[in-house]
Design a protein around this motif. Structure first.
Motif, short mmCIF file in Angstrom:
data_model
loop_
_atom_site.label_atom_id
_atom_site.label_comp_id
_atom_site.label_asym_id
_atom_site.label_seq_id
_atom_site.Cartn_x
_atom_site.Cartn_y
_atom_site.Cartn_z
N THR A 148 0.83 -1.21 0.00
CA THR A 148 0.00 0.00 0.00
C THR A 148 0.86 1.25 0.00
OG1 THR A 148 -1.75 -1.17 1.21
CG2 THR A 148 -1.82 1.24 1.20
N ALA A 149 1.86 1.28 0.88
CA ALA A 149 2.73 2.46 0.97
C ALA A 149 3.53 2.64 -0.32
CB ALA A 149 3.67 2.32 2.16
N ARG A 150 4.02 1.55 -0.88
CA ARG A 150 4.79 1.64 -2.12
C ARG A 150 3.93 2.23 -3.25
NH1 ARG A 150 5.55 -3.50 -3.32
NH2 ARG A 150 7.57 -3.74 -2.29
N ASN A 151 2.69 1.79 -3.33
CA ASN A 151 1.80 2.29 -4.37
C ASN A 151 1.56 3.79 -4.22
OD1 ASN A 151 1.53 -0.22 -5.53
ND2 ASN A 151 -0.35 -0.74 -4.42
N VAL A 152 1.37 4.23 -2.97
CA VAL A 152 1.14 5.67 -2.74
C VAL A 152 2.38 6.47 -3.11
CG1 VAL A 152 0.67 7.44 -1.01
CG2 VAL A 152 -0.57 5.26 -0.93
N VAL A 153 3.56 6.02 -2.68
CA VAL A 153 4.81 6.73 -2.96
C VAL A 153 5.09 6.76 -4.47
CG1 VAL A 153 7.31 6.64 -2.67
CG2 VAL A 153 5.81 6.33 -0.70
N THR A 154 4.76 5.68 -5.16
CA THR A 154 4.96 5.64 -6.60
C THR A 154 4.07 6.64 -7.31
OG1 THR A 154 5.57 3.30 -6.53
CG2 THR A 154 4.87 4.17 -8.66
N PRO A 165 5.23 10.75 -5.28
CA PRO A 165 6.57 10.74 -4.65
C PRO A 165 6.81 11.92 -3.72
CG PRO A 165 6.71 11.25 -7.00
CD PRO A 165 5.32 10.80 -6.75
N GLU A 166 6.00 12.98 -3.85
CA GLU A 166 6.16 14.15 -2.99
C GLU A 166 5.48 13.97 -1.63
OE1 GLU A 166 2.15 14.42 -4.66
OE2 GLU A 166 4.12 13.92 -5.50
N ASN A 167 4.73 12.89 -1.45
CA ASN A 167 4.01 12.63 -0.21
C ASN A 167 5.00 12.11 0.84
OD1 ASN A 167 2.40 11.65 1.92
ND2 ASN A 167 0.75 11.07 0.54
N GLN A 168 5.53 13.02 1.65
CA GLN A 168 6.56 12.65 2.62
C GLN A 168 6.01 11.81 3.77
OE1 GLN A 168 8.97 16.00 3.85
NE2 GLN A 168 9.92 16.13 1.84
N GLU A 169 4.78 12.06 4.14
CA GLU A 169 4.18 11.26 5.21
C GLU A 169 4.06 9.81 4.76
OE1 GLU A 169 0.39 11.40 8.31
OE2 GLU A 169 0.33 12.58 6.45
N ALA A 170 3.71 9.60 3.50
CA ALA A 170 3.62 8.24 2.97
C ALA A 170 4.99 7.57 2.98
CB ALA A 170 3.06 8.27 1.55
N ARG A 171 6.04 8.34 2.74
CA ARG A 171 7.39 7.79 2.78
C ARG A 171 7.76 7.31 4.19
NH1 ARG A 171 10.89 8.28 -1.35
NH2 ARG A 171 10.15 9.36 -3.20
N VAL A 172 7.28 8.03 5.19
CA VAL A 172 7.55 7.61 6.57
C VAL A 172 6.86 6.27 6.85
CG1 VAL A 172 7.22 8.18 9.01
CG2 VAL A 172 7.87 9.98 7.38
N PHE A 173 5.61 6.15 6.42
CA PHE A 173 4.91 4.87 6.58
C PHE A 173 5.61 3.77 5.80
CE2 PHE A 173 1.24 7.29 8.11
CZ PHE A 173 0.64 6.40 8.99
N TYR A 174 6.05 4.09 4.58
CA TYR A 174 6.72 3.11 3.74
C TYR A 174 8.01 2.62 4.40
CZ TYR A 174 8.50 1.05 -0.64
OH TYR A 174 8.98 0.20 -1.62
N VAL A 228 12.99 13.08 3.15
CA VAL A 228 11.94 13.50 4.09
C VAL A 228 12.50 14.51 5.08
CG1 VAL A 228 10.29 12.75 5.84
CG2 VAL A 228 10.77 11.28 3.86
N ASP A 229 11.77 15.60 5.26
CA ASP A 229 12.15 16.66 6.19
C ASP A 229 11.72 16.27 7.60
OD1 ASP A 229 12.65 18.95 7.60
OD2 ASP A 229 11.14 20.18 6.58
N GLY A 230 12.69 15.99 8.45
CA GLY A 230 12.39 15.55 9.81
C GLY A 230 11.69 16.61 10.64
N LYS A 231 11.89 17.90 10.31
CA LYS A 231 11.22 18.96 11.07
C LYS A 231 9.72 18.97 10.77
CE LYS A 231 15.16 22.07 11.62
NZ LYS A 231 15.70 23.43 11.36
N SER A 232 9.37 18.67 9.54
CA SER A 232 7.96 18.63 9.16
C SER A 232 7.32 17.30 9.55
CB SER A 232 7.81 18.85 7.66
OG SER A 232 8.29 20.12 7.27
#
Length: 263
Positions: free
Chosen positions: A65-71, A74-83, A103-107
């Motif tokens: 699921t996370a891979r599909n969202v990131v693909t 790709p700008e969805n940083q929250e999805a990258r954290v889940f991935y 991914v910006d750790g501050k955000s």
């Protein structure tokens, strides 16, 4: 004794729930009550699915699921954290770290936690503790992105869990025990019990470890194995054999005995 117990290297960082599983069908998904409806193009819908998959221990669904969202985004940083979390929990910590490079750790302070989780899986406890320190700095800083109270509380609890595991693996057992005790007093969870018991096994407190593990042997396969190790350390090998009767043959069990039995 320490060297023999230290060879017991099961480390589970997952938060595991006793809730029902989320099933995937070939033409869609059949979800539990956590997900009222599913739209693969909706991030909120995907996020609900990711959380349900994690709670049920379905890391394959979580990764896909996370891979599909990131693909798709790709700008969805929250999805990258889940991935990244999904990758580490499914055994690919190196890819998890690569996923978090942009991914910006501050955000998204959770990125620091997932870097720490991946580093622990790779044996880099010093790096993990450094990331956890960055997480604390981010959460304390007014310059970071606002985080709602519930999310903040969960992130801070997750950080403590990771800190306790990192402390245990680096040999700071007193510190690890103190954190685990605090976590248990706040909320009794299977993953906390398991990792606390693993720490106790490291330092030869087999009976205390067994007491923690017995309520969760039916929920976690790792807990069953750890409980068997505790029984072996207590010279209760017949009970240990019965516990693992359906999980390993006699030859494998004899190897386990030689590795962990008290001398």
């Amino acid at each position: 004794m320490f060297k023999r117990i230290r060879s017991f290297t099961i480390v589970t960082l997952a938060v595991i729930s006793l809730s029902g599983c989320v099933a995937i069908g070939p033409n869609g998904i059949e979800a539990n009550d956590t997900i009222r409806s599913y739209d693969q193009n909706s991030w909120q819908s995907n996020k609900a699915l990711l959380r349900a998959a994690e709670e049920s221990g379905n890391y394959e669904l979580m990764v896909n699921t996370a891979r599909n969202v990131v693909t798709r985004s790709p700008e969805n940083q929250e999805a990258r954290v889940f991935y990244a979390k999904a990758l580490t929990k499914s055994g690919d910590a190196e890819q998890a770290l690569r996923t978090l490079t942009s991914v910006d750790g501050k955000s998204f302070p959770g990125a620091h936690l997932e870097k720490a989780r991946a580093m622990i899986a790779l044996g880099d406890t010093a790096g993990a503790l450094s990331e956890l320190a960055r997480f604390d700095e981010t959460m304390a800083s007014e310059k970071g992105a606002p985080v709602d109270a519930q999310t903040k509380t969960q992130l801070q609890r997750d950080a403590l869990k990771l800190e306790a595991v990192a402390a245990s693996l680096s040999g700071s057992f007193t510190k690890a025990q103190a954190i685990f005790e605090s976590l248990m007093q706040e909320k009794d969870e299977p993953d906390v019990r398991f990792n606390y018991a693993r720490t106790l096994l490291f330092i030869g407190k087999s009976q205390e470890a067994l007491n923690l593990l017995q309520p969760i042997v039916g929920a976690l396969p790792q807990a069953k194995f750890a409980a068997a190790v505790a029984l072996i350390q207590l010279n209760r090998k017949t009970e240990a054999r019965e516990l693992l009767r359906t999980d390993m043959d006699d030859v494998a069990f004899e190897k386990l005995l030689k590795l962990h039995q008290a001398r």
